[in-house]
Design a protein around this motif. Structure first.
Motif, mmCIF file in Angstrom:
data_model
loop_
_atom_site.group_PDB
_atom_site.id
_atom_site.type_symbol
_atom_site.label_atom_id
_atom_site.label_comp_id
_atom_site.label_asym_id
_atom_site.label_seq_id
_atom_site.Cartn_x
_atom_site.Cartn_y
_atom_site.Cartn_z
ATOM 1 N N VAL A 220 0.848 -1.199 0.000
ATOM 2 C CA VAL A 220 0.000 0.000 0.000
ATOM 3 C C VAL A 220 0.882 1.247 0.000
ATOM 4 O O VAL A 220 2.007 1.215 0.484
ATOM 5 N N GLU B 119 0.540 7.144 1.720
ATOM 6 C CA GLU B 119 -0.571 8.091 1.757
ATOM 7 C C GLU B 119 -1.900 7.388 2.063
ATOM 8 O O GLU B 119 -2.680 7.835 2.910
ATOM 9 N N ASP B 120 -2.135 6.276 1.373
ATOM 10 C CA ASP B 120 -3.403 5.564 1.589
ATOM 11 C C ASP B 120 -3.472 4.960 2.985
ATOM 12 O O ASP B 120 -4.508 5.004 3.643
ATOM 13 N N LYS C 56 -4.360 7.598 5.406
ATOM 14 C CA LYS C 56 -5.759 8.024 5.262
ATOM 15 C C LYS C 56 -6.693 7.113 6.062
ATOM 16 O O LYS C 56 -7.525 7.573 6.846
ATOM 17 N N CYS D 67 -5.425 -2.316 4.848
ATOM 18 C CA CYS D 67 -4.275 -1.489 4.463
ATOM 19 C C CYS D 67 -3.026 -1.860 5.254
ATOM 20 O O CYS D 67 -1.923 -1.900 4.700
ATOM 21 N N SER E 135 -7.488 2.425 -3.985
ATOM 22 C CA SER E 135 -6.052 2.678 -3.844
ATOM 23 C C SER E 135 -5.246 1.896 -4.878
ATOM 24 O O SER E 135 -4.043 2.091 -4.998
#
Ligand code: GTP
Ligand code: MG
Lengths: 181, 215
Positions: free
Chosen positions: A41, A44-45, A48, A73, B79
């Protein structure tokens, strides 16, 4: 004369070890993305979904979805501490989830455990899923991926031990060569 | 051109998106394995597949992310959009609702990919002519208005499946050739394999340091 032969064998052995290590390295990181375990991943994600989880935790409004998304994530992170935290959150979720939610959790528990090299645990989770859905190709593929990974790691482990043995052999050789002088 | 120990010279990243049950996983499976799965369970999160193809004499490795259409996965599957060179946007010609949702999928794809990402619209299940709910003309018009490539295909018979994946690659390759796709830009979704591979890091993600890392 022997003192000249020994360093030569030492060089040859070291050279073989290095070549072997490079070949293995290439085998493991050569193609890069080969399966779901190679993927990670973006920072940034991850941030979040982490923020969303912590905000709702503070407000006492954590839902299954929010926890699952964050855990997913974390499982995709390249840092083992993240992956372990993801596993913890999924284990927590899988206790209370409905059937399809449980399936999601178990699938990502298999991936997470494989990523931290808990291979037998990971395979155990795929077996649980295959008991319910023996024909699920996505799960079969994951099981196969994990088995391949185990094989490869085994090979790599052998190479490291082999390399260490060779290095040790070289040192002894060097010692003998020096003693002869 | 030689590509070191690799037997391909480019990697293109694809994503497959669209409502659940439209046949995304079946399309991927038909493309990679040339088989149809009659009874396919919903995808959990994402699936991954690869295949090496040839465009203009160049070997190209496609890395394909097949995303789950079920709503509960949507936030995280987004994503995976980043850095896609190609996006296959799929609807089911026998279910109008899947067609009606296209604009929402499309705006996601446009917002999360780069302007050069090639988006290919696929009307799947073309073998079910008797149950058709969306005409070819209507979808073609939608595709033209939104500047999408378009084809009707069947993951069951394999009809036009190759074409969809290959045409997307051709278009991407064309964009590289005419310079509109900058390979050095982050997230172009394309990796050119150098002659001396292995020492560099041809990855999608940067490698930032991170607190809490298990070092
Ligand atoms: N007749 C026909 N059936 C198809 C075709 N493609 C897929 N199907 C069927 O449609 C169902 C759904 O296909 P999937 O590939 O699992 O759909 P999906 O888009 O991946 O669904 P999610 O993973 O939930 O997002 C399966 O039962 C397939 O057998 C097709 O071209 N023709
Ligand atoms: Mg699917």
């Amino acid at each position: 004369m022997t003192s000249a032969v020994f360093p030569l064998t030492v060089y040859v052995l070291v050279f073989i070890t290095i070549v072997f290590a490079i070949l293995l390295e290439r085998e493991t990181d050569g193609g890069k993305m080969e399966d779901v375990l190679d993927e990670s991943v973006s920072e940034e994600d991850l941030r979040k979904f982490e923020r969303r989880y912590h905000d709702s935790l503070a407000q006492g409004t954590v839902t299954h979805v929010i926890q699952f998304e964050y855990a997913w994530c974390l499982i995709r992170s390249k840092y083992p501490t993240d992956v372990k935290r993801g596993i913890f959150l999924l284990e927590d979720l899988s206790k209370g989830e409905n059937e399809s939610g449980k399936r999601d959790c178990i699938y990502y528990l298999a991936i997470g455990n494989a990523k931290i090299k808990e291979y037998s645990k990971a395979l155990g989770y795929t077996k649980v899923l295959l008991q319910v859905e023996p024909g699920n190709r996505q799960v079969q593929t994951l099981k196969h991926t994990i088995e391949k990974r185990m094989e490869r790691e085994g090979l790599k482990g052998m190479a490291i031990i082999g390399g260490a043995a060779l290095a040790l052999g070289s040192l002894i050789g060097l010692g003998v060569a020096l003693a002869r002088k | 051109m030689s590509a070191g120990p690799y037997n391909y010279s480019y990697i293109f990243k694809y994503i497959i998106i669209g409502d659940m049950g439209v046949g995304k996983s079946c399309l991927l499976h038909q493309f990679t394995e040339k088989k149809f799965m009659a009874d396919c369970p919903h995808t959990i999160g994402v699936e991954f597949g690869t295949r090496i193809i040839e465009v203009a004499g160049q070997k190209i490795k496609l890395q394909i992310w097949d995303t789950a259409g079920q709503e509960r996965f949507r936030a995280v599957t987004r994503s995976y959009y980043r850095g896609a060179a190609g996006a296959l946007l799929v609807y089911d010609i026998t279910r109008r609702s899947t067609y009606n949702h296209l604009s929402s999928w499309l705006s996601d794809a446009r917002n999360l990919t780069n302007p050069n990402t090639v988006i290919f619209l696929i009307g799947n299940k073309s073998d079910l002519e008797a149950q058709r709910d969306v005409t070819y003309e209507e979808a073609k018009q939608f595709a033209d208005e939104n500047e999408l490539l378009f084809i009707e295909a069947s993951a069951k018979t394999g009809d036009n499946v190759e074409d969809a994946f290959l045409e997307t690659a051709k278009k991407i390759y064309q964009n590289i050739q005419d310079g509109s796709l900058d390979l050095n830009a982050a997230e172009s979704g394309v990796q050119h394999k150098p002659l001396q591979p292995g020492r560099n890091q041809p990855q999608n993600q940067p490698n930032p340091t991170k607190e809490g890392c298990a070092c």
